[in-house]
Design a protein around this motif. Structure first.
Motif, PDB file in Angstrom:
ATOM      1  N   LYS A 157     -18.832  72.042 -55.095  1.00  8.75           N
ATOM      2  CA  LYS A 157     -18.214  73.325 -54.772  1.00  8.75           C
ATOM      3  C   LYS A 157     -17.124  73.395 -56.056  1.00  8.75           C
ATOM      4  CE  LYS A 157     -18.987  72.631 -49.973  1.00  8.75           C
ATOM      5  NZ  LYS A 157     -18.311  72.604 -48.445  1.00  8.75           N
ATOM      6  N   ASN A 158     -15.769  73.337 -55.615  1.00  9.95           N
ATOM      7  CA  ASN A 158     -14.714  73.504 -56.651  1.00  9.95           C
ATOM      8  C   ASN A 158     -14.129  72.353 -57.225  1.00  9.95           C
ATOM      9  OD1 ASN A 158     -15.029  76.299 -55.878  1.00  9.95           O
ATOM     10  ND2 ASN A 158     -12.960  76.657 -55.318  1.00  9.95           N
ATOM     11  N   THR A 159     -14.905  71.340 -57.174  1.00 12.31           N
ATOM     12  CA  THR A 159     -14.499  69.955 -57.816  1.00 12.31           C
ATOM     13  C   THR A 159     -15.463  69.715 -58.938  1.00 12.31           C
ATOM     14  OG1 THR A 159     -13.685  69.133 -55.691  1.00 12.31           O
ATOM     15  CG2 THR A 159     -14.062  67.521 -57.480  1.00 12.31           C
ATOM     16  N   VAL A 160     -14.844  69.367 -59.972  1.00 12.35           N
ATOM     17  CA  VAL A 160     -16.002  68.910 -61.097  1.00 12.35           C
ATOM     18  C   VAL A 160     -15.454  67.356 -61.512  1.00 12.35           C
ATOM     19  CG1 VAL A 160     -14.253  69.731 -62.991  1.00 12.35           C
ATOM     20  CG2 VAL A 160     -16.404  69.589 -63.512  1.00 12.35           C
ATOM     21  N   PHE A 161     -16.663  66.854 -61.862  1.00 14.29           N
ATOM     22  CA  PHE A 161     -16.561  65.159 -62.340  1.00 14.29           C
ATOM     23  C   PHE A 161     -17.001  64.964 -63.414  1.00 14.29           C
ATOM     24  CE2 PHE A 161     -15.686  64.303 -57.833  1.00 14.29           C
ATOM     25  CZ  PHE A 161     -16.255  65.125 -57.008  1.00 14.29           C
ATOM     26  N   ARG A 189     -24.031  59.575 -72.804  1.00 15.01           N
ATOM     27  CA  ARG A 189     -22.919  58.626 -72.157  1.00 15.01           C
ATOM     28  C   ARG A 189     -22.250  59.353 -71.139  1.00 15.01           C
ATOM     29  NH1 ARG A 189     -18.793  56.578 -75.218  1.00 15.01           N
ATOM     30  NH2 ARG A 189     -18.938  58.669 -76.618  1.00 15.01           N
ATOM     31  N   PHE A 190     -22.022  60.427 -71.090  1.00 19.08           N
ATOM     32  CA  PHE A 190     -21.098  61.307 -70.437  1.00 19.08           C
ATOM     33  C   PHE A 190     -22.061  62.148 -69.587  1.00 19.08           C
ATOM     34  CE2 PHE A 190     -16.643  61.100 -72.664  1.00 19.08           C
ATOM     35  CZ  PHE A 190     -17.016  59.811 -72.793  1.00 19.08           C
ATOM     36  N   THR A 191     -21.718  62.227 -68.080  1.00 14.55           N
ATOM     37  CA  THR A 191     -22.413  63.208 -67.248  1.00 14.55           C
ATOM     38  C   THR A 191     -21.274  64.332 -66.546  1.00 14.55           C
ATOM     39  OG1 THR A 191     -24.170  61.666 -66.936  1.00 14.55           O
ATOM     40  CG2 THR A 191     -24.122  63.751 -65.320  1.00 14.55           C
ATOM     41  N   ILE A 192     -21.446  65.481 -66.477  1.00 20.75           N
ATOM     42  CA  ILE A 192     -20.749  66.399 -65.849  1.00 20.75           C
ATOM     43  C   ILE A 192     -21.326  66.840 -64.685  1.00 20.75           C
ATOM     44  CG2 ILE A 192     -21.106  68.367 -67.295  1.00 20.75           C
ATOM     45  CD1 ILE A 192     -18.351  69.410 -66.979  1.00 20.75           C
ATOM     46  N   SER A 193     -20.579  67.038 -63.624  1.00 22.93           N
ATOM     47  CA  SER A 193     -21.353  67.333 -62.355  1.00 22.93           C
ATOM     48  C   SER A 193     -20.159  68.133 -61.542  1.00 22.93           C
ATOM     49  CB  SER A 193     -21.852  66.414 -61.602  1.00 22.93           C
ATOM     50  OG  SER A 193     -20.955  65.347 -61.118  1.00 22.93           O
ATOM     51  N   ALA A 248     -17.473  68.519 -72.278  1.00 23.91           N
ATOM     52  CA  ALA A 248     -18.389  68.838 -71.498  1.00 23.91           C
ATOM     53  C   ALA A 248     -18.377  70.149 -70.649  1.00 23.91           C
ATOM     54  CB  ALA A 248     -19.097  67.827 -70.625  1.00 23.91           C
ATOM     55  N   VAL A 249     -19.223  71.060 -70.305  1.00 23.04           N
ATOM     56  CA  VAL A 249     -19.206  72.136 -69.501  1.00 23.04           C
ATOM     57  C   VAL A 249     -20.253  72.180 -68.645  1.00 23.04           C
ATOM     58  CG1 VAL A 249     -20.325  73.438 -71.313  1.00 23.04           C
ATOM     59  CG2 VAL A 249     -18.672  74.792 -69.552  1.00 23.04           C
ATOM     60  N   VAL A 250     -20.002  72.630 -67.226  1.00 22.34           N
ATOM     61  CA  VAL A 250     -21.039  72.991 -66.247  1.00 22.34           C
ATOM     62  C   VAL A 250     -20.671  74.495 -65.973  1.00 22.34           C
ATOM     63  CG1 VAL A 250     -19.508  71.960 -64.233  1.00 22.34           C
ATOM     64  CG2 VAL A 250     -21.830  72.570 -64.039  1.00 22.34           C
ATOM     65  N   LYS A 251     -21.884  75.323 -66.193  1.00 24.25           N
ATOM     66  CA  LYS A 251     -21.618  77.010 -65.992  1.00 24.25           C
ATOM     67  C   LYS A 251     -21.978  77.005 -64.273  1.00 24.25           C
ATOM     68  CE  LYS A 251     -22.438  78.100 -70.747  1.00 24.25           C
ATOM     69  NZ  LYS A 251     -23.129  78.824 -71.468  1.00 24.25           N
ATOM     70  N   SER A 252     -21.909  78.454 -64.065  1.00 24.23           N
ATOM     71  CA  SER A 252     -22.188  78.562 -62.665  1.00 24.23           C
ATOM     72  C   SER A 252     -23.447  78.724 -62.316  1.00 24.23           C
ATOM     73  CB  SER A 252     -21.649  79.894 -62.177  1.00 24.23           C
ATOM     74  OG  SER A 252     -21.922  81.135 -63.112  1.00 24.23           O
TER      75      SER A 252
END
Length: 113
Positions: free
Chosen positions: A73-77, A66-70, A49-53
């Motif tokens: 600030k500078n922390t990714v979950f 099933r998965f969620t990226i979030s 998974a990727v989250v862009k700016s």
């Protein structure tokens, strides 16, 4: 050298949930994207998974729904629900900034009864 600090891996039963986190230094500005990849022995590392700016996200077909990226600030979950044995892997955080990429140390996720 940019150090990424990962946490949240472990052992979980099929159908269970885990939440991974990865913190980049707070002083690191202009992050283009933050992502999670995974790798099992003998196989290539794959994007999960990727989250862009701009806040847009993309997921591998195998984890959609099933998965969620979030990101905060500078922390990714990475919230992982309905885990399956085939999700077992070492999960790596990845941060892209300009033309440079940085990897976390990896955290083991094992899905087994």
């Amino acid at each position: 050298q940019v150090q990424l600090v990962e946490s949240g891996g472990g052992l979980v039963q099929p159908g269970g949930s885990l939440r991974l986190s990865c913190a980049a230094p707070g002083s690191l500005a202009s992050i283009d994207a933050m992502a999670w990849h995974r790798q099992v022995p003998g196989k290539q590392r794959e994007s999960v998974a990727v989250v862009k700016s701009d806040g847009s996200t993309n997921y591998a077909d195998s984890v959609k729904g099933r998965f969620t990226i979030s990101r905060s600030k500078n922390t990714v979950f990475l919230q992982m629900n309905s885990l399956k044995p085939e999700d077992t892997a070492v999960y790596y955080c990845y941060v892209q900034r300009f033309s440079l990429g940085y990897w976390g140390q990896g955290t083991q996720v094992t899905v087994s009864s």
